[in-house]
Design a protein around this motif. Structure first.
Motif, PDB file in Angstrom:
ATOM      1  N   HIS A 293       0.843  -1.187   0.000  1.00  0.00           N
ATOM      2  CA  HIS A 293       0.000   0.000   0.000  1.00  0.00           C
ATOM      3  C   HIS A 293       0.885   1.246   0.000  1.00  0.00           C
ATOM      4  O   HIS A 293       2.023   1.207   0.471  1.00  0.00           O
ATOM      5  N   ASP A 294       0.351   2.337  -0.496  1.00  0.00           N
ATOM      6  CA  ASP A 294       1.211   3.497  -0.697  1.00  0.00           C
ATOM      7  C   ASP A 294       1.550   4.257   0.582  1.00  0.00           C
ATOM      8  O   ASP A 294       2.224   5.287   0.535  1.00  0.00           O
ATOM      9  N   ASP A 295       1.095   3.767   1.745  1.00  0.00           N
ATOM     10  CA  ASP A 295       1.493   4.365   3.012  1.00  0.00           C
ATOM     11  C   ASP A 295       2.421   3.445   3.802  1.00  0.00           C
ATOM     12  O   ASP A 295       2.606   3.622   5.012  1.00  0.00           O
ATOM     13  N   ALA A 296       3.022   2.458   3.131  1.00  0.00           N
ATOM     14  CA  ALA A 296       3.792   1.430   3.841  1.00  0.00           C
ATOM     15  C   ALA A 296       5.194   1.874   4.212  1.00  0.00           C
ATOM     16  O   ALA A 296       5.771   1.360   5.154  1.00  0.00           O
ATOM     17  N   GLY A 297       5.775   2.792   3.477  1.00  0.00           N
ATOM     18  CA  GLY A 297       7.175   3.114   3.708  1.00  0.00           C
ATOM     19  C   GLY A 297       8.074   2.120   2.991  1.00  0.00           C
ATOM     20  O   GLY A 297       7.611   1.202   2.296  1.00  0.00           O
ATOM     21  N   PRO A 298       9.389   2.275   3.142  1.00  0.00           N
ATOM     22  CA  PRO A 298      10.334   1.379   2.459  1.00  0.00           C
ATOM     23  C   PRO A 298      10.138  -0.086   2.866  1.00  0.00           C
ATOM     24  O   PRO A 298       9.934  -0.389   4.040  1.00  0.00           O
ATOM     25  N   LEU A 299      10.230  -0.972   1.885  1.00  0.00           N
ATOM     26  CA  LEU A 299      10.071  -2.395   2.161  1.00  0.00           C
ATOM     27  C   LEU A 299      11.425  -3.036   2.434  1.00  0.00           C
ATOM     28  O   LEU A 299      12.428  -2.663   1.825  1.00  0.00           O
ATOM     29  N   PRO A 300      11.470  -4.033   3.324  1.00  0.00           N
ATOM     30  CA  PRO A 300      12.716  -4.782   3.500  1.00  0.00           C
ATOM     31  C   PRO A 300      12.992  -5.625   2.267  1.00  0.00           C
ATOM     32  O   PRO A 300      12.052  -6.042   1.573  1.00  0.00           O
ATOM     33  N   PRO A 301      14.243  -5.870   1.943  1.00  0.00           N
ATOM     34  CA  PRO A 301      14.545  -6.719   0.783  1.00  0.00           C
ATOM     35  C   PRO A 301      14.148  -8.161   1.068  1.00  0.00           C
ATOM     36  O   PRO A 301      13.952  -8.554   2.233  1.00  0.00           O
ATOM     37  N   PRO A 302      14.038  -8.989   0.064  1.00  0.00           N
ATOM     38  CA  PRO A 302      13.783 -10.411   0.293  1.00  0.00           C
ATOM     39  C   PRO A 302      14.910 -11.039   1.114  1.00  0.00           C
ATOM     40  O   PRO A 302      16.056 -10.576   1.084  1.00  0.00           O
TER      41      PRO A 302
END
Length: 500
Positions: A293-302
């Motif tokens: 979702h566009d409010d999630a912030g940066p995602l952790p890498p796999p």
């Protein structure tokens, strides 16, 4: 009206009128049908093609469409399949695992609901969220590529493998990737490659029913490891490795299905370390990375992005973010295990059809791809918020311990755990009220700790339908659970429903 709905309506109308024509009789021309029903020539062409596929009409180029003549063998005599009951149950001694597979948890998310029923149990994006025009354009361009209909490399097109490698991690290359027929196929291949029949496999609890079905189909014994708000618990994972001697863990570190949990940063390295110490593989099902979702912030890498030892076998797919029919995914692995994965993949399916691979390449390489990801990201946030707000207003007694920033569903605990709430009764009452919800039981490989349901906000038309679906669910809860408590009466559940 959507083109698909127009085609369905025209098919039904023409099917109902076929008895007006004798077998072999000619149907009205396409032009006449266009004028009579006020639809486009494309709609007429697709409707006639549908009737031809059903064997009801025969088309003759240059002549038109004709009612099909009944076949002499249209109703063959019934056979006797009772012998299969004996054959399929003849597994042998008590040490052999049963080969029966319960696919009910998978079918819940695949079956179309009856007309008029709001689909809060779906597993794919609603058609309004699917990039149908971009897919059509990509498939058209792909079909014109030189060699597009020839035999592809068994591992997949090098360019597509390279794209998946770059998406997974900077240290990975196309040589580490196998193209698969979607994520479900990749999971099935990985499970069969990594563990022999009869072996235990550690799974998150709760977890994706399709994975549990694939594990049991491979003759494996799923062993649950509980998940909390920060993902799988390392202390219980360590104990499970010691107790079972398992050599495989299947997990979803990002927006876990069904809880929506994200594996906490401090747990990521510990989970990989525990698996490495046990000599075990981790099957990382990264199904929801494109459903952020566009409010999630940066995602952790796999997890696979920083795994030089090849502990992690990574699974991802384009299906969830595009269309149920774009069954293109990838297995990413390092070391000798890649050879075993390749062997099983080839035996199972030879290869993924080249036109689908070419279309996938066209799609992810087009400007439409980034636009689609951004629009879905924004729309999923809107729908998630609409569902959470409707639940707080109409059903505050349903505990919502976590509101995720990715994925397409919410996981709720039903009230009355101590009094034995009948989860199946709630699901059945909801269907009678006109809303389909997914029961929680299929998400557990052992006894569930409480009755739960999963509600999808990705598979419906929009926020208005979500609000109406929750209203219908309230009616079902009133029927099965009694009058839902008010917000003040359910302050405990209401607090939980505000989410994390």
């Amino acid at each position: 009206m959507q083109e698909r709905s127009s085609v369905d309506e025209l098919v039904n109308l023409l099917r109902s009128e076929l008895n007006r024509y004798s077998p072999g009789g000619k149907l009205p021309s396409s032009r006449a049908l266009v004028e009579r029903f006020r639809v486009s020539p494309v709609t007429v062409s697709r409707a006639i093609a549908r009737l031809a596929a059903e064997g009801l009409v025969v088309t003759r180029p240059g002549s038109g469409a004709f009612r099909a003549r009944p076949r002499a063998d249209a109703t063959p005599p019934p056979g006797d399949t009772s012998w299969q009951e004996v054959s399929l149950s003849g597994d042998g001694g008590p040490e052999v695992l049963p080969r029966t597979v319960d696919a009910s948890g998978v079918l819940v998310t695949l079956a179309a609901p009856p007309p008029g029923v709001i689909e809060l149990n779906g597993g794919y994006l609603h058609s309004s969220l699917q990039p149908e025009r971009a897919l059509a354009a990509a498939l058209a361009r792909a079909g014109r590529r030189p060699g597009a209909w020839g035999r592809p490399p068994t591992d997949g097109l090098p360019e597509l493998r390279g794209w998946f490698a770059r998406e997974t991690g900077p240290a990975l290359t196309a040589a580490d990737v196998l193209i698969t027929a979607g994520g479900q196929s990749a999971l099935a291949v990985a499970l069969r490659a990594l563990a022999p029949p009869g072996a235990p496999v550690l799974v998150e609890s709760p977890t994706y029913p399709g994975m549990l079905a694939a594990a049991r189909a491979a003759g494996l014994r799923p062993v649950p490891v509980p998940v909390d708000a920060d993902g799988v618990r390392p202390d219980l994972l360590a104990a499970a490795f010691r107790a079972t001697g398992a050599r495989v863990l299947v997990c979803q570190p990002l927006f876990q299905n069904p809880t929506g949990a994200v594996l906490a940063p401090e747990r990521r390295g510990e989970v990989v370390r525990l698996a490495r110490a046990a000599g075990a593989f981790i099957v990382e099902d990264d199904f929801a990375r494109y459903l952020v979702h566009d409010d999630a912030g940066p995602l952790p890498p796999p997890l696979a992005a920083d795994d030089p030892d090849g502990v992690v076998v990574h699974v991802r797919s384009l299906t969830k973010i595009t269309s149920p029919s774009l069954r293109v995914g990838a297995l990413v692995a390092r070391g000798p295990v890649l050879g075993r994965l390749r062997a099983i993949q080839v035996v199972d399916s030879f290869f993924v059809p080249r036109p689908l691979q070419e279309a996938a390449l066209e799609l992810v390489g087009s400007p439409a791809w980034g636009h689609h990801l951004r629009s879905v990201s924004a729309e999923l946030r809107i729908r998630r918020n609409a569902m959470a707000a409707a639940l707080r207003l109409d059903l505050p007694a349903l505990a919502l311990p976590h509101v995720p920033a990715g994925g397409g569903s919410l996981w709720l605990r039903l009230p009355g755990t101590e009094t034995g709430t009948d989860e199946a009764a709630v699901v059945a009452a909801a269907l009678r009220a006109g809303v389909a919800v997914a029961p929680g039981r299929p998400y557990f490989c052992a006894e569930p700790p409480s009755p739960q349901i999963r509600l999808s906000f990705a598979a419906v038309a929009g926020a208005t339908e979500i609000v109406e679906g929750i209203r219908r669910l309230r009616t079902a809860c009133e029927e099965t659970l009694g009058r839902p408590p008010s917000r003040s009466e359910a302050s405990g559940g209401g607090a939980a429903a505000r989410g994390a």
